[in-house]
Design a protein around this motif. Structure first.
Motif, PDB file in Angstrom:
ATOM      1  N   HIS A  33      -6.791  -1.998 -50.157  1.00 51.86           N
ATOM      2  CA  HIS A  33      -7.573  -0.453 -50.291  1.00 51.86           C
ATOM      3  C   HIS A  33      -8.758  -0.731 -51.015  1.00 51.86           C
ATOM      4  O   HIS A  33      -8.931  -1.191 -52.048  1.00 51.86           O
ATOM      5  CB  HIS A  33      -6.558   0.341 -51.242  1.00 51.86           C
ATOM      6  CG  HIS A  33      -7.178   1.770 -51.299  1.00 51.86           C
ATOM      7  ND1 HIS A  33      -6.782   2.713 -50.254  1.00 51.86           N
ATOM      8  CD2 HIS A  33      -7.588   2.313 -52.505  1.00 51.86           C
ATOM      9  CE1 HIS A  33      -7.264   3.993 -50.741  1.00 51.86           C
ATOM     10  NE2 HIS A  33      -7.714   3.767 -52.023  1.00 51.86           N
ATOM     11  N   ASP A  35     -12.140   1.125 -52.366  1.00 50.01           N
ATOM     12  CA  ASP A  35     -12.736   2.518 -52.889  1.00 50.01           C
ATOM     13  C   ASP A  35     -14.361   2.501 -52.799  1.00 50.01           C
ATOM     14  O   ASP A  35     -14.865   1.819 -53.800  1.00 50.01           O
ATOM     15  CB  ASP A  35     -12.211   2.745 -54.329  1.00 50.01           C
ATOM     16  CG  ASP A  35     -10.763   2.995 -54.260  1.00 50.01           C
ATOM     17  OD1 ASP A  35     -10.487   4.175 -53.593  1.00 50.01           O
ATOM     18  OD2 ASP A  35     -10.016   2.469 -54.799  1.00 50.01           O
ATOM     19  N   HIS A  66     -11.466   3.880 -48.307  1.00 50.94           N
ATOM     20  CA  HIS A  66     -11.316   5.147 -48.807  1.00 50.94           C
ATOM     21  C   HIS A  66     -12.593   5.612 -49.324  1.00 50.94           C
ATOM     22  O   HIS A  66     -13.308   5.214 -50.517  1.00 50.94           O
ATOM     23  CB  HIS A  66     -10.353   5.166 -49.886  1.00 50.94           C
ATOM     24  CG  HIS A  66     -10.336   6.711 -50.716  1.00 50.94           C
ATOM     25  ND1 HIS A  66      -9.753   6.652 -51.924  1.00 50.94           N
ATOM     26  CD2 HIS A  66     -10.652   7.942 -50.361  1.00 50.94           C
ATOM     27  CE1 HIS A  66      -9.853   7.941 -52.408  1.00 50.94           C
ATOM     28  NE2 HIS A  66     -10.451   8.809 -51.430  1.00 50.94           N
ATOM     29  N   MET A  68     -15.323   7.855 -51.104  1.00 48.21           N
ATOM     30  CA  MET A  68     -15.562   9.131 -51.932  1.00 48.21           C
ATOM     31  C   MET A  68     -17.167   9.337 -51.829  1.00 48.21           C
ATOM     32  O   MET A  68     -17.621   9.017 -52.991  1.00 48.21           O
ATOM     33  CB  MET A  68     -15.099   8.789 -52.995  1.00 48.21           C
ATOM     34  CG  MET A  68     -13.476   8.828 -53.152  1.00 48.21           C
ATOM     35  SD  MET A  68     -12.681   7.903 -54.392  1.00 48.21           S
ATOM     36  CE  MET A  68     -12.546   6.158 -53.920  1.00 48.21           C
ATOM     37  N   ASP A 175      -2.314   8.066 -53.475  1.00 49.96           N
ATOM     38  CA  ASP A 175      -3.383   7.345 -54.324  1.00 49.96           C
ATOM     39  C   ASP A 175      -3.516   7.836 -55.666  1.00 49.96           C
ATOM     40  O   ASP A 175      -3.943   8.884 -55.559  1.00 49.96           O
ATOM     41  CB  ASP A 175      -4.702   7.192 -53.515  1.00 49.96           C
ATOM     42  CG  ASP A 175      -5.879   6.392 -53.915  1.00 49.96           C
ATOM     43  OD1 ASP A 175      -5.535   5.705 -54.892  1.00 49.96           O
ATOM     44  OD2 ASP A 175      -6.909   6.253 -53.509  1.00 49.96           O
TER      45      ASP A 175
HETATM   46 ZN    ZN Z   1      -8.525   5.209 -53.388  1.00 47.95          ZN
END
Ligand code: ZN
Ligand code: DX5
Length: 219
Positions: A33, A35, A66, A68, A175
């Motif tokens: 994963h 970020d 992921h 953001m 998450d």
């Molecule tokens: Zn995340």
């Protein structure tokens, strides 16, 4: 659904990414994963597509990115070229979540849609036919090591019920604050992909930590 564990490298040692990826490879984890934070959508800044391209040379695991970031549709091609497998974007970060997800699919990536704790789950309903993964944030995004928000389990249950009703085939990921205590309730609510950062990386033995999560899931 098959249960998948996704170690978040946000909690790893950034000066030793190759070694950290090698450590993850030695576990039974399914995803890495990753970020991506832009300092605008969330207060923190992490890494971008060029870092993902470098990481790609050191791991064959699925890269679960992921984002953001504000207007994530701007970065679809960059992440596709960097070797991302899944690109998950926030409904709050774009005016055009549907179009952005279509763009991700068109680029050959798996597409995920994610919502913050303060966003109603209804934001996801119109895009369920398009996506490969729903991500329900169980903390406010931006930082690792925060406490799990139990109220988010109702959203997981709602999305799992929609999946059942519609027959659409997508994973449900959680998450934030996932550990050996919180993971079971997430699974029972209907989640099957579990991101864990600080819980996994605080231990020297990553493999046994991943195994502990699996044991709780299988109990
Ligand atoms: Zn995340
Ligand atoms: C938070 C990130 C998470 C983070 C989770 O914004 O999306 O992926 O790494 O960290 P823990 O597992 O420590 O809550």
């Amino acid at each position: 659904m098959v249960n998948k564990i996704a170690p978040s490298i946000l909690a790893s040692d950034y000066a030793n990414f190759a070694q950290e990826l090698h450590r993850i490879d030695q576990t039974s984890a399914d995803y890495v994963h990753i970020d991506i934070m832009d300092g605008q959508f969330v207060p923190n800044i992490s890494f971008g597509a060029d870092v993902v391209a470098s990481l790609r040379k050191h791991s064959k695991l699925v890269f679960d990115c992921h984002l953001m970031v504000v207007e994530p549709e701007r970065y679809v091609d960059a992440f596709a070229q960097a070797g991302a497998d899944i690109m998950t974007i926030h409904a709050e970060a774009t005016k055009h979540i549907h179009g952005a997800l279509q763009k991700i699919k068109k680029a050959g990536l798996k597409a995920g849609a994610v919502i913050n704790p303060g966003t109603p789950v209804s934001a996801l309903e119109p895009v369920l036919s398009l996506i490969d993964q729903v991500l329900i944030m169980t903390v406010n995004p931006g930082f690792g090591g925060q406490a799990f928000i139990p109220e988010m389990l109702d959203k997981v249950k709602t999305v799992a019920a929609w999946r059942e009703e519609t027959g659409y085939d997508f994973d449900i990921e959680v998450d934030g604050g996932i550990d050996d205590k919180t993971i079971k309730a997430c699974k029972d609510a209907g989640a099957n992909v579990f991101v864990a950062g600080s819980y996994l990386f605080k231990a020297d033995d990553l493999a046994s930590q991943v195994q502990t999560l699996r044991d709780v899931l299988n109990a």
